[in-house]
Design a protein around this motif. Structure first.
Motif, PDB file in Angstrom:
ATOM      1  N   SER A 169       0.798  -1.233   0.000  1.00 23.10           N
ATOM      2  CA  SER A 169       0.000   0.000   0.000  1.00 23.10           C
ATOM      3  C   SER A 169       0.830   1.282   0.000  1.00 23.10           C
ATOM      4  CB  SER A 169      -0.960   0.009   1.199  1.00 23.10           C
ATOM      5  OG  SER A 169      -0.239  -0.064   2.409  1.00 23.10           O
ATOM      6  N   GLU A 213      -0.690   2.582  -4.527  1.00 29.23           N
ATOM      7  CA  GLU A 213      -1.338   3.476  -3.568  1.00 29.23           C
ATOM      8  C   GLU A 213      -2.769   3.830  -3.953  1.00 29.23           C
ATOM      9  OE1 GLU A 213      -0.199   7.477  -1.011  1.00 29.23           O
ATOM     10  OE2 GLU A 213       0.858   7.047  -2.873  1.00 29.23           O
ATOM     11  N   GLN A 214      -2.988   4.225  -5.214  1.00 25.06           N
ATOM     12  CA  GLN A 214      -4.317   4.663  -5.620  1.00 25.06           C
ATOM     13  C   GLN A 214      -5.310   3.512  -5.639  1.00 25.06           C
ATOM     14  OE1 GLN A 214      -5.502   7.723  -5.964  1.00 25.06           O
ATOM     15  NE2 GLN A 214      -7.523   6.826  -6.327  1.00 25.06           N
ATOM     16  N   THR A 256      -5.191   0.851  -3.900  1.00 31.14           N
ATOM     17  CA  THR A 256      -5.457   0.461  -2.511  1.00 31.14           C
ATOM     18  C   THR A 256      -6.568   1.326  -1.916  1.00 31.14           C
ATOM     19  OG1 THR A 256      -3.176  -0.281  -2.180  1.00 31.14           O
ATOM     20  CG2 THR A 256      -4.449   0.223  -0.207  1.00 31.14           C
ATOM     21  N   LYS A 257      -6.521   2.619  -2.185  1.00 32.62           N
ATOM     22  CA  LYS A 257      -7.561   3.528  -1.703  1.00 32.62           C
ATOM     23  C   LYS A 257      -8.921   3.157  -2.285  1.00 32.62           C
ATOM     24  CE  LYS A 257      -4.524   7.539  -1.025  1.00 32.62           C
ATOM     25  NZ  LYS A 257      -4.193   8.904  -1.493  1.00 32.62           N
ATOM     26  N   GLU A 258      -8.932   2.781  -3.558  1.00 26.94           N
ATOM     27  CA  GLU A 258     -10.203   2.423  -4.192  1.00 26.94           C
ATOM     28  C   GLU A 258     -10.777   1.131  -3.611  1.00 26.94           C
ATOM     29  OE1 GLU A 258     -11.862   4.370  -6.113  1.00 26.94           O
ATOM     30  OE2 GLU A 258     -10.253   5.852  -6.218  1.00 26.94           O
ATOM     31  N   HIS A 317     -10.304   0.105  -0.506  1.00 23.63           N
ATOM     32  CA  HIS A 317     -10.836   0.495   0.799  1.00 23.63           C
ATOM     33  C   HIS A 317     -12.214   1.143   0.642  1.00 23.63           C
ATOM     34  CE1 HIS A 317      -6.519   0.796   2.637  1.00 23.63           C
ATOM     35  NE2 HIS A 317      -6.852  -0.419   2.272  1.00 23.63           N
ATOM     36  N   LYS A 318     -12.324   2.016  -0.354  1.00 21.85           N
ATOM     37  CA  LYS A 318     -13.598   2.693  -0.599  1.00 21.85           C
ATOM     38  C   LYS A 318     -14.680   1.681  -0.970  1.00 21.85           C
ATOM     39  CE  LYS A 318     -13.310   6.079  -3.557  1.00 21.85           C
ATOM     40  NZ  LYS A 318     -13.403   6.752  -4.883  1.00 21.85           N
ATOM     41  N   CYS A 366     -17.031  10.339   4.714  1.00 24.16           N
ATOM     42  CA  CYS A 366     -15.866   9.485   4.520  1.00 24.16           C
ATOM     43  C   CYS A 366     -16.268   8.028   4.705  1.00 24.16           C
ATOM     44  CB  CYS A 366     -14.758   9.877   5.491  1.00 24.16           C
ATOM     45  SG  CYS A 366     -13.989  11.461   5.052  1.00 24.16           S
ATOM     46  N   CYS A 402     -13.352   6.581   9.592  1.00 25.19           N
ATOM     47  CA  CYS A 402     -12.803   7.930   9.529  1.00 25.19           C
ATOM     48  C   CYS A 402     -13.633   8.847  10.425  1.00 25.19           C
ATOM     49  CB  CYS A 402     -12.825   8.453   8.095  1.00 25.19           C
ATOM     50  SG  CYS A 402     -12.192  10.136   7.971  1.00 25.19           S
TER      51      CYS A 402
END
Length: 356
Positions: free
Chosen positions: A230, A236-237, A239-241, A243-244, A315, A346
């Motif tokens: 991550s 990185e990007q 990984t964020k998606e 999580h979302k 969030c 969050c």
């Protein structure tokens, strides 16, 4: 160490450069069901992934004849290596370094000798051999094991994803939701296809089905795999998606559904249907930012502006079965405490600080 009575050096040569699953348990917390599952798995992973299993039985009193007999009974049911007379100091090492609990567990070591997962048993139970599809994942193929069960019946879609085509995956709380979302996407995407001379695929994650269950299990396995990557820029990007996307599983009041846009076997962006549809409808405003045919990047930038520009910024919150990043020891017995469910929430610290 096994039925062939091989010595330590021979064993090291046997597992060198291979994946190794250390199955760790006491003599009293093994079940025949668990052994059958691992035995069926072992027949395939030994051939397909060159992976070995080693049983480490944790027992405090090896001088007890009953323990010796119990060990042999379990040992006869195992087609893999086993360690006998495992010492207490060695157990303390596993307890400290691998956070071994009282329940049986599986620790996975990769061919380079690095620990990849200290609690792989739940994932193996859920995904069986598919768990191994998430090892050493590549950013451009990471979604393949997650959605393969959805695309396998659609040769055209599968070919498109192999060729790095764009696809919308649609999900929601019920069948009516996903059907309505599909119809809206079908109406919204022709303008983009005509302008850019591309074809955009469409697939559904059917609500309350085995398809949906397999999808979310795969996404959770991907979450744990991405934890090792991550902080790397390339991962990185996405990984964020991921999580979302996992946060949408918790939306009990979600009547509009969610949509994930992919390019090939990787995530471009995801969101709830209202912001995705608005992005599609406003194509004429952001199409000038497309470089070549990389419209996914421009799509994401416009979609992100819509999300951050929403009033009452929301969030993400998601929870997942598995180990927390930080382990705690019991203040009474000093044994590692088991974490069965981890929740990430969050609490908007930046917004709160700004208001103070």
């Amino acid at each position: 160490m096994d039925d062939q009575q091989i010595d330590g050096n021979t064993f090291i040569n046997e597992v060198k450069g291979k994946y190794v699953l250390f199955y760790i348990s006491s003599l009293g917390n093994i079940s025949k069901e668990e052994l059958l599952r691992l035995t069926n798995l072992y027949k395939r992973i030994d051939q397909e992934y060159n992976c070995k299993i080693v049983w480490i039985p944790i027992e405090g009193n090896w001088t007890d004849e009953k323990k010796e007999s119990q060990f042999m009974e379990w040992r006869k049911m195992m087609p893999w290596y086993a360690v006998q007379y495992f010492s207490s100091p060695s157990y303390m090492y596993l307890k400290k370094e691998w956070k071994v609990r009282g329940n049986s567990t599986v620790v996975l070591i990769n061919p380079q000798g690095k620990v990849k997962n200290t609690n792989a048993l739940p994932s193996i139970k859920d995904a069986s051999i598919n768990f191994f599809d998430f090892l050493d994942i590549k950013v451009h193929t990471m979604l393949k094991p997650v959605v393969a069960h959805i695309t396998k019946e659609d040769t055209q879609l599968q070919q498109s994803m192999e060729n790095k085509g764009y696809t919308f995956f649609i999900g929601g709380k019920n069948q009516k939701t996903t059907s309505e979302l599909c119809n809206k996407i079908i109406k919204a995407k022709p303008a983009i296809e005509k302008e850019l001379k591309i074809q955009i695929g469409l697939a559904t994650v059917t609500a309350a089905s085995e398809t949906e269950k397999t999808f979310w299990n795969g996404m959770e396995n991907l979450f744990f795999s991405l934890a090792h990557y991550s902080k790397e820029y390339e991962y990185e990007q996405v990984t964020k998606e991921v999580h979302k996307l996992l946060s949408y599983k918790l939306h009990k009041d979600d009547i509009d559904g969610w949509i994930m846009l992919t390019k090939g076997w990787t995530v471009v962006t995801c969101g709830q249907s209202n912001t995705i549809f608005t992005t599609l409808e406003e194509f004429s405003f952001w199409k000038q930012h497309i470089i070549g045919k990389e419209w996914g990047h421009a799509f994401t930038k416009h979609h992100d502006r819509l999300i951050t520009g929403k009033k009452g910024l929301s969030c993400i919150t998601f929870q997942i079965a598995g180990n927390a990043p930080m382990h705690l020891d019991c203040p009474v017995c000093d044994d590692p405490m088991e974490t069965k469910l981890v929740k990430y929430n969050c609490c908007h610290p930046r917004l709160q600080n700004a208001a103070n």
